[in-house]
Design a protein around this motif. Structure first.
Motif, PDB file in Angstrom:
ATOM      1  N   CYS A 187     -20.122 -69.901  -2.718  1.00 38.43           N
ATOM      2  CA  CYS A 187     -19.631 -69.522  -3.744  1.00 38.43           C
ATOM      3  C   CYS A 187     -20.581 -69.499  -5.230  1.00 38.43           C
ATOM      4  O   CYS A 187     -21.339 -70.752  -5.327  1.00 38.43           O
ATOM      5  CB  CYS A 187     -18.345 -70.240  -4.196  1.00 38.43           C
ATOM      6  SG  CYS A 187     -17.497 -69.971  -5.664  1.00 38.43           S
ATOM      7  N   CYS A 196     -14.371 -69.971  -4.669  1.00 38.77           N
ATOM      8  CA  CYS A 196     -13.142 -69.285  -5.612  1.00 38.77           C
ATOM      9  C   CYS A 196     -12.358 -68.208  -5.225  1.00 38.77           C
ATOM     10  O   CYS A 196     -11.378 -67.965  -5.629  1.00 38.77           O
ATOM     11  CB  CYS A 196     -13.848 -69.139  -6.856  1.00 38.77           C
ATOM     12  SG  CYS A 196     -15.135 -67.551  -6.829  1.00 38.77           S
ATOM     13  N   CYS A 199     -15.695 -64.202  -6.475  1.00 38.01           N
ATOM     14  CA  CYS A 199     -16.994 -63.915  -6.861  1.00 38.01           C
ATOM     15  C   CYS A 199     -17.479 -63.054  -5.603  1.00 38.01           C
ATOM     16  O   CYS A 199     -16.812 -63.117  -4.414  1.00 38.01           O
ATOM     17  CB  CYS A 199     -18.014 -65.099  -7.066  1.00 38.01           C
ATOM     18  SG  CYS A 199     -18.367 -66.050  -5.719  1.00 38.01           S
ATOM     19  N   CYS A 202     -18.205 -64.850  -2.428  1.00 37.72           N
ATOM     20  CA  CYS A 202     -16.915 -65.400  -1.847  1.00 37.72           C
ATOM     21  C   CYS A 202     -16.127 -64.278  -0.970  1.00 37.72           C
ATOM     22  O   CYS A 202     -15.594 -64.296   0.062  1.00 37.72           O
ATOM     23  CB  CYS A 202     -15.808 -66.065  -2.835  1.00 37.72           C
ATOM     24  SG  CYS A 202     -16.114 -67.813  -3.146  1.00 37.72           S
TER      25      CYS A 202
END
Ligand SMILES: [Zn+2]
Length: 221
Positions: A187, A196, A199, A202
């Motif tokens: 991440c 998260c 992003c 991710c």
């Protein structure tokens, strides 16, 4: 091959951790090299340290702050937001020549510790336009390293032609699926494991994981 020694370029992320497991299966002796280039999340280095320690792998952390000096960008500067590149453009996480530099230093280290093999998680399938992730570049650098040090290195790229789902599959084959899922950091916001969720890193990781889990669940039915 089994009796030989390898250096794994290791960041503590999903890809390089999978490569570390791969190398541990393939070579008698494995050491890791981690580059500290002032990552915006210091946790990245901590995460890599913890994984190396847990797997009993000797780790070399090399100071590459000069990269930050050369290429301030979203990976190293808190003030710059990570965003995906517009059509045909490189994402702003790109540090020109990063793999060129990292793999060259990995080569020098390999020479010093008597390792013939260098393992890197670069991947052309999901390469986001990074030219120094391409297979042709790796082959070219392999020749250059050999000529520069008069040695016979072999650069291994177990992920070169895998998409993210196939990289999860490899981790699973190596018995490392849970480890990679729970302990690695991909991440951009510095959150370990599933991250998260927002992003680009991710999203890519999650999409691959979901694809792989769908395949795996399909097989077990
Ligand atoms: Zn994230």
């Amino acid at each position: 091959m089994k009796k030989e020694k390898a250096v794994v370029v290791f960041s503590g992320g999903q890809d390089s951790t999978t490569c570390l497991f791969w190398a541990k299966k393939k070579f008698q002796e494995v050491e890791a090299v981690t580059f500290d280039y002032g990552q915006r999340h210091r946790l990245e280095i901590e995460c890599a340290k913890n994984i190396a320690e847990e797997l009993g792998v000797k780790q070399h952390i090399l100071d590459m702050q000069l990269l930050n000096q050369l290429a301030p960008n979203a990976l190293t500067r808190e003030s710059i937001t990570v965003k995906a590149g517009a059509d045909g453009e490189l994402p702003n996480t790109f540090v020109p020549g990063r793999n060129l530099l990292f793999l060259s230093f990995a080569g020098v280290l390999a020479s010093q510790i008597g390792a013939r093999h260098i393992v890197t998680g670069v991947c052309e399938t999901d390469f986001s336009g990074y030219p120094d992730c391409r297979d042709i570049f790796i082959k070219s650098l392999n020749v250059t390293l050999n000529l520069s040090m008069d040695q016979q290195f072999v650069i291994h790229t177990p992920l070169m032609w895998r998409n993210k789902a196939e990289t999860w599959a490899l981790a699973d084959e190596l018995g490392a699926f849970d480890f990679v899922r729970e302990k690695t950091l991909t991440c951009y916001n510095g959150i370990i494991a599933d991250g998260c969720g927002e992003c680009p890193a991710c999203k890519l990781r999650k999409r691959g994981l979901e694809q792989y889990l769908a395949i795996r669940n399909g097989q077990s039915e």
